[in-house]
Design a protein around this motif. Structure first.
Motif, PDB file in Angstrom:
ATOM      1  N   VAL A 102       1.062  -1.038   0.173  1.00 20.75           N
ATOM      2  CA  VAL A 102       0.038   0.139   0.032  1.00 20.75           C
ATOM      3  C   VAL A 102       0.938   1.281   0.121  1.00 20.75           C
ATOM      4  N   VAL A 103       0.682   2.140  -1.029  1.00 19.25           N
ATOM      5  CA  VAL A 103       1.878   3.100  -1.253  1.00 19.25           C
ATOM      6  C   VAL A 103       1.011   4.306  -0.680  1.00 19.25           C
ATOM      7  N   THR A 104       1.548   4.878   0.423  1.00 18.96           N
ATOM      8  CA  THR A 104       0.894   6.311   1.041  1.00 18.96           C
ATOM      9  C   THR A 104       1.948   7.416   1.007  1.00 18.96           C
ATOM     10  N   PRO A 105       1.443   8.595   1.340  1.00 17.51           N
ATOM     11  CA  PRO A 105       2.813   9.660   1.079  1.00 17.51           C
ATOM     12  C   PRO A 105       3.804   9.363   2.017  1.00 17.51           C
ATOM     13  N   ALA A 229       6.923   7.846  23.309  1.00 17.80           N
ATOM     14  CA  ALA A 229       7.804   7.854  22.332  1.00 17.80           C
ATOM     15  C   ALA A 229       7.996   6.612  21.776  1.00 17.80           C
ATOM     16  N   VAL A 230       8.387   5.766  22.585  1.00 13.92           N
ATOM     17  CA  VAL A 230       8.655   4.230  21.980  1.00 13.92           C
ATOM     18  C   VAL A 230       7.310   3.628  21.352  1.00 13.92           C
ATOM     19  N   ALA A 231       6.441   3.932  22.012  1.00 14.30           N
ATOM     20  CA  ALA A 231       5.176   3.448  21.392  1.00 14.30           C
ATOM     21  C   ALA A 231       4.916   4.165  20.009  1.00 14.30           C
ATOM     22  N   ALA A 232       5.082   5.554  20.064  1.00  8.86           N
ATOM     23  CA  ALA A 232       4.996   6.118  18.580  1.00  8.86           C
ATOM     24  C   ALA A 232       6.124   5.244  17.490  1.00  8.86           C
ATOM     25  N   ALA A 233       7.218   5.086  17.994  1.00  8.94           N
ATOM     26  CA  ALA A 233       8.298   4.166  16.998  1.00  8.94           C
ATOM     27  C   ALA A 233       7.813   2.933  16.499  1.00  8.94           C
ATOM     28  N   GLY A 234       7.273   2.177  17.581  1.00 11.59           N
ATOM     29  CA  GLY A 234       6.793   1.032  17.206  1.00 11.59           C
ATOM     30  C   GLY A 234       5.583   0.982  16.256  1.00 11.59           C
ATOM     31  N   ALA A 235       4.792   1.983  16.583  1.00 13.20           N
ATOM     32  CA  ALA A 235       3.560   2.062  15.601  1.00 13.20           C
ATOM     33  C   ALA A 235       4.265   2.532  13.957  1.00 13.20           C
ATOM     34  N   VAL A 236       5.172   3.266  13.923  1.00  8.89           N
ATOM     35  CA  VAL A 236       5.660   3.396  12.614  1.00  8.89           C
ATOM     36  C   VAL A 236       6.426   2.298  11.987  1.00  8.89           C
ATOM     37  N   LEU A 237       7.207   1.519  12.928  1.00  2.00           N
ATOM     38  CA  LEU A 237       7.619   0.252  12.288  1.00  2.00           C
ATOM     39  C   LEU A 237       6.737  -0.703  11.588  1.00  2.00           C
ATOM     40  N   GLU A 238       5.641  -0.876  12.431  1.00  2.00           N
ATOM     41  CA  GLU A 238       4.620  -1.856  12.155  1.00  2.00           C
ATOM     42  C   GLU A 238       3.955  -1.228  10.748  1.00  2.00           C
ATOM     43  N   TYR A 239       3.485   0.103  10.667  1.00  2.00           N
ATOM     44  CA  TYR A 239       2.977   0.547   9.511  1.00  2.00           C
ATOM     45  C   TYR A 239       3.930   0.459   8.348  1.00  2.00           C
ATOM     46  N   VAL A 240       5.304   0.795   8.541  1.00  2.00           N
ATOM     47  CA  VAL A 240       5.941   0.531   7.298  1.00  2.00           C
ATOM     48  C   VAL A 240       5.954  -0.966   6.779  1.00  2.00           C
ATOM     49  N   GLU A 241       5.745  -1.769   7.748  1.00  2.00           N
ATOM     50  CA  GLU A 241       5.880  -3.278   7.577  1.00  2.00           C
ATOM     51  C   GLU A 241       4.561  -3.634   6.771  1.00  2.00           C
ATOM     52  N   GLU A 242       3.611  -3.157   7.329  1.00  2.00           N
ATOM     53  CA  GLU A 242       2.243  -3.807   7.008  1.00  2.00           C
ATOM     54  C   GLU A 242       2.005  -3.015   5.643  1.00  2.00           C
ATOM     55  N   GLY A 244       3.993  -2.682   3.156  1.00  2.00           N
ATOM     56  CA  GLY A 244       4.940  -3.339   2.045  1.00  2.00           C
ATOM     57  C   GLY A 244       5.930  -2.689   1.584  1.00  2.00           C
ATOM     58  N   ALA A 245       6.302  -1.557   2.239  1.00  2.00           N
ATOM     59  CA  ALA A 245       7.387  -0.603   1.710  1.00  2.00           C
ATOM     60  C   ALA A 245       8.667  -1.400   1.395  1.00  2.00           C
ATOM     61  N   GLY A 246       9.044  -2.401   2.230  1.00  2.33           N
ATOM     62  CA  GLY A 246      10.054  -3.274   2.247  1.00  2.33           C
ATOM     63  C   GLY A 246      11.361  -2.636   2.424  1.00  2.33           C
ATOM     64  N   VAL A 247      11.244  -1.465   3.310  1.00  2.00           N
ATOM     65  CA  VAL A 247      12.445  -0.684   3.437  1.00  2.00           C
ATOM     66  C   VAL A 247      13.109  -0.812   5.142  1.00  2.00           C
ATOM     67  N   LEU A 248      12.453  -1.771   5.784  1.00  2.00           N
ATOM     68  CA  LEU A 248      12.836  -1.786   7.294  1.00  2.00           C
ATOM     69  C   LEU A 248      14.343  -2.002   7.305  1.00  2.00           C
ATOM     70  N   ALA A 249      14.875  -2.847   6.278  1.00  2.00           N
ATOM     71  CA  ALA A 249      16.495  -2.921   6.390  1.00  2.00           C
ATOM     72  C   ALA A 249      17.417  -1.842   6.119  1.00  2.00           C
ATOM     73  N   SER A 250      16.555  -0.774   5.799  1.00  2.00           N
ATOM     74  CA  SER A 250      17.468   0.444   5.485  1.00  2.00           C
ATOM     75  C   SER A 250      17.394   1.210   7.033  1.00  2.00           C
TER      76      SER A 250
END
Length: 886
Positions: A102-105, A229-242, A244-250
């Motif tokens: 899913v491609v988002t801004p 702040a940790v909760a915000a960081a975790g939410a971003v990581l899950e969102y990026v993974e879900e 399908g951006a596929g950039v967590l390795a970066s």
């Protein structure tokens, strides 16, 4: 169900699985949009809508070619749409499709914008109580892998950070979603898409686990930030993974962004100082556009980051100054560095593309060439003694130079100089890179050479003329003979097509070579794609290295940009210190001086002279002068040289400005309410280490109210906050504060009036002024002459009456009140019995007033502004005003 109905039904079924706004579904060689999505996309991108009909039903359909999806995706996402992409794959029973991303801004990788592309999650602190909780924020740029967490004490500070990072997508946490005021301001202040990510992703334990999984077990303790702040960081990581951006390795590292390391610049200040865009929303004319001479997009992005987040560390700033100074005097070396960097690419974004799997062979060539820029720039620095002794050498040594060289050599050995744009058609690799591939390439070249020489051989062997050998999708390889010679072809030629002027033939040998060529092309394509994926994955695992090299080159680029501007505009190196003194000799506005002949001016603020009341004519340059001081202070705290003859600048912890005001009617806030809100924020946030710039406080309300507020704010800033302050005003009564408050001094913008003509000298001089020349400005603005003439008559009459009143003479006008700053009271300006002015609360004049007015004046005289908060004082003023209006 027909095929058309089946495709549409599958589309609608997949659409129900996603919360995306639009769905692009692969159908063979096209990505198709159906139903309402087709009409939306057609309207937005000017595509043609066709109809798919089946069994009496008609479905709108719009599509784009498979290889052209990226620019259309980019255009849709930049318009704020979230687009799901469903790819097609083969099954035993035919085709199937599934949503792959899913491609988002905030997850768009295919961007050509040089600016950072942050998404942010914002979470209210669950332990906070009251109406204004603290917040945790996490900022991630998927295009570069940059990941930051921050904490904000209240909504204002959270908005400041949001404005500073200017995210393209905001993920509000559960509590934030119910805060209409905060979300309203986010919508009004930011051009960002609001996305309601699943609530469970913000759960503290789940989020903490996601952070540890991505960055390591000790990450949370190392960051030293709160649960929100940790909760915000975790939410971003899950969102990026879900998505399908596929950039967590970066995303190889996470850093804490701490406000006390940086100068506070609230949203209002950033707008007023026009840091990155003008009041009209244009880049040109902003401070950033003025000083940006960077050669790379990464360098420009870093320079903008410095400007929006100035530093408070004297050590960091002095090291930047040293580098800028060395580069500013080394013009030839600076040009050489610019030439090298001009061939460099954005390594951080290339690393993200490699991690996503979207980097092609040309991207890896770009990685190779940019890695080569690191030693090239280092050689230029080493060859210049001044540069070699500066911090530039250390900056270029920070990346792992050996690892960078190894990766560069691997890519040089592997990728061809000019590979094709697609990674499936072969010819990506150099000969000698892989043994099996070399065998395929050798045989492929042998067959290709045989085919290229076939026409000449057939001419010689059979005495034919007008013979060519070519290939197309329909006929494959063929021998084409002109009609005049076609009757003389040998018997083993098999005719496959007749054209107007020629005939096409094939032979058993040609068909065999064609089959071999196709097998070799397929084998070469498959083997090269397999090898390329391995190489791309190897590059992806070096994401942190690429980010380090990219950051080093961007830093040199940003410093060189500051040096270039300093050298071309006669800027000087300011002497920085941690004291209160700020002294600028012949300072100039960094932007205004680019377009007009600028009159330099001085400023001095220190322990004994910490508050300047700035008066002078309308349009004479008061606002420019004050913004000039703020801009010079800000430039100094990014490590830049400054526009002045000399400058001594004490570091500040924040710069606050209130210059002009706009209605925010959508939020039910008038001009005056906006003005008071901005003033309130300054009075609550500024410290004795801050720089405050105030322009025309109190002008948005009645005169008495305005003077009261301006006077009280001045005393509060002087006595309680003790910030370095420049305060421009048309209330000339306030110039008397210099006699009451020890750190207040008057300065004014000089004007020369001769024979009724006024010339604004643009020069700042000590002392107050008592005239604003507003009628002269009205005349310049083209106000009709009768209005201007009448204004002059009225002004002259008022001056005569004031002169009579000052002598104690009678006046036919009603009793007036004026504000006496020396006593902090409103007093009678005249009375009807010819006596001297008295307070309305004393003597015979008091008896002439109604009870309500008398009470208001008594209350006013009894107020101790030093013991009354600004908000409480404002409330009292509004209460008195309502009483007097009855």
């Amino acid at each position: 169900m027909t095929e058309a109905t089946g495709i549409v039904g599958e589309f609608l079924s997949l659409k129900e699985e996603t919360e995306a706004d639009l769905l692009a579904m692969q159908c063979g060689d096209f990505y198709e949009f159906f139903a309402a999505d087709a009409e939306t996309v057609a309207d937005e991108l000017d595509l043609k809508v066709s109809q798919k009909s089946s069994h009496g039903s008609s479905y709108p359909m719009a599509g784009v070619p498979l290889d052209d999806l990226t620019p259309y995706l980019k255009a849709l996402v930049e318009r704020g749409y979230r687009v799901a992409v469903a790819d097609q794959y083969e099954t035993d029973s035919g085709h199937a499709r599934e949503i792959v991303r899913v491609v988002t801004p905030g997850t768009l990788l295919e961007t050509s914008d040089a600016d950072a592309q942050y998404m942010v999650a914002i979470v209210a602190d669950s332990s906070a109580r009251g109406d204004d909780p603290a917040y945790g924020l996490a900022f991630a740029d998927v295009t570069t892998g940059r990941f930051l967490v921050a904490e904000a004490e209240d909504a204002d500070e959270a908005l400041t950070e949001l404005y500073r990072f200017d995210p393209v997508e905001v993920l509000p946490g559960p509590e934030v979603r119910s805060d209409d005021d905060l979300l309203g301001l986010v919508r009004e202040r930011l051009e960002a898409t609001l996305t309601l990510h699943e609530t469970e992703a913000f759960a503290p334990k789940r989020a903490s686990h996601a952070v540890r999984e991505q960055f390591g077990d000790g990450t949370v303790d190392r960051l030293g930030v709160g649960e929100s702040a940790v909760a915000a960081a975790g939410a971003v990581l899950e969102y990026v993974e879900e998505t399908g951006a596929g950039v967590l390795a970066s995303m190889t590292r996470i850093q804490a962004h701490r406000g006390d390391d940086h100068v506070t610049l609230d949203a209002t200040t950033q707008r007023n100082l026009e840091l990155t865009e003008t009041m009209q929303g244009e880049r040109e004319g902003s401070l950033f556009a003025t000083i940006d001479h960077t050669a790379t997009s990464a360098g420009g992005r870093l320079l903008k980051e410095w400007l929006q987040r100035p530093r408070r560390s004297l050590e960091v700033l002095e090291r930047r100054q040293e580098s800028v100074g060395a580069l500013s005097t080394a013009a030839l070396a600076r040009d050489e560095i610019g030439d090298v960097l001009g061939e460099a690419y954005d390594l951080a974004r290339l690393a993200s593309k490699a991690s996503h799997g979207s980097a092609d062979a040309r991207d890896l060539v770009a990685v190779r060439e940019t890695l080569a820029a690191l030693p090239a720039v280092a050689d230029v620095v080493a060859a210049n003694p001044d540069l070699a002794d500066s911090p530039l050498a250390e900056i270029l040594e920070r990346p792992d130079r050996d690892a960078a060289r190894e990766l560069r050599e691997t890519l040089e050995d592997a990728i061809a100089d000019e590979p094709p744009s697609t990674v499936t058609q072969g010819e990506l690799f150099r000969y000698g890179y892989h043994e099996d591939l070399d065998e395929v390439i050798e045989r492929h070249e042998e067959v290709r050479e045989w085919l290229e020489g076939l026409a000449d051989r057939e001419k010689r062997r059979h005495g034919l003329s007008h013979v060519t050998v070519d290939r197309n999708k329909t006929d494959g390889y063929y021998i084409q003979v002109g009609k005049s010679a076609a009757d003389g072809v040998p018997d083993h030629y098999e005719q496959i097509k007749t054209l107007k002027n020629s005939k096409r033939f094939t032979t058993d040998e040609l068909e065999e070579k064609e089959r071999e060529m196709l097998r070799l092309e397929e084998r070469r394509g498959d083997l090269e794609y397999e090898l390329f994926e391995e190489l791309r994955e190897d590059v992806a695992t070096r994401a942190e290295l690429l980010q380090d090299v990219g950051r080093a080159l961007a830093t040199v680029d940003a410093l060189a940009s500051l040096a270039t501007h300093a050298a071309e505009n006669r800027w000087v190196n300011p002497a920085l210190h941690e004291g209160d003194r700020l002294e600028i000799e012949q300072g100039r506005h960094p932007v205004v001086e680019q377009t007009t002949e600028f009159v330099p001016n001085d400023v001095r603020l220190d322990d004994d002279r910490g508050f300047l009341v700035v008066t002078g004519p309308n349009m004479s340059g008061k606002s420019t002068y004050m913004r000039q001081v703020a801009a010079i202070g800000l430039l100094a705290q990014i490590g830049s040289f400054v526009p002045a003859k000399s400058a001594e600048i004490g570091l500040v912890d924040g710069i606050f400005t209130r210059v002009g005001a706009l209605d925010e009617l959508a939020q039910g806030r008038s001009t005056f309410m906006v003005e008071m809100s901005e003033l309130s924020n300054i009075l609550h946030t500024a410290t004795e280490e801050s720089l405050v710039v105030l322009d025309e406080v109190g002008r948005g309300t009645a005169t008495y109210d305005g003077i009261s507020i301006a006077w009280a704010a001045t005393e509060y800033l002087h006595n309680e906050v003790r910030a370095k302050t420049l305060f421009a005003t048309h209330y000339h009564e306030l110039t008397g504060l210099a006699d009451r408050l020890p750190r207040v001094a008057n300065v004014h913008i000089a004007a020369d009036e001769r024979d009724g003509d006024v010339t604004f000298l643009r020069t700042v001089r000590d002392g107050p002024t008592d005239r604003s020349y507003g009628i002269h400005v009205a005349d310049l603005a083209g106000v009709p002459e009768p209005v201007v003439d009448r204004s002059r008559d009225v002004l002259e009459r008022l001056r005569e009456e004031k002169a009579i009143e000052a002598k104690g003479g009678a006046s036919s006008e009603p009793v007036q009140t004026v504000f006496d700053v020396s006593s902090g009271q409103f007093r009678g300006a005249a009375n009807t019995d010819g006596g001297s002015p008295k307070s309305h609360a004393e003597g015979d004049d008091a008896g002439a007033l109604d009870a309500e007015t008398k009470q208001v004046l008594e209350d006013l005289e009894s107020v101790d502004v030093n013991e009354t908060s600004p908000v409480e004082l404002l409330s009292k003023v509004q209460e008195w005003q309502r009483t007097l209006e009855k």
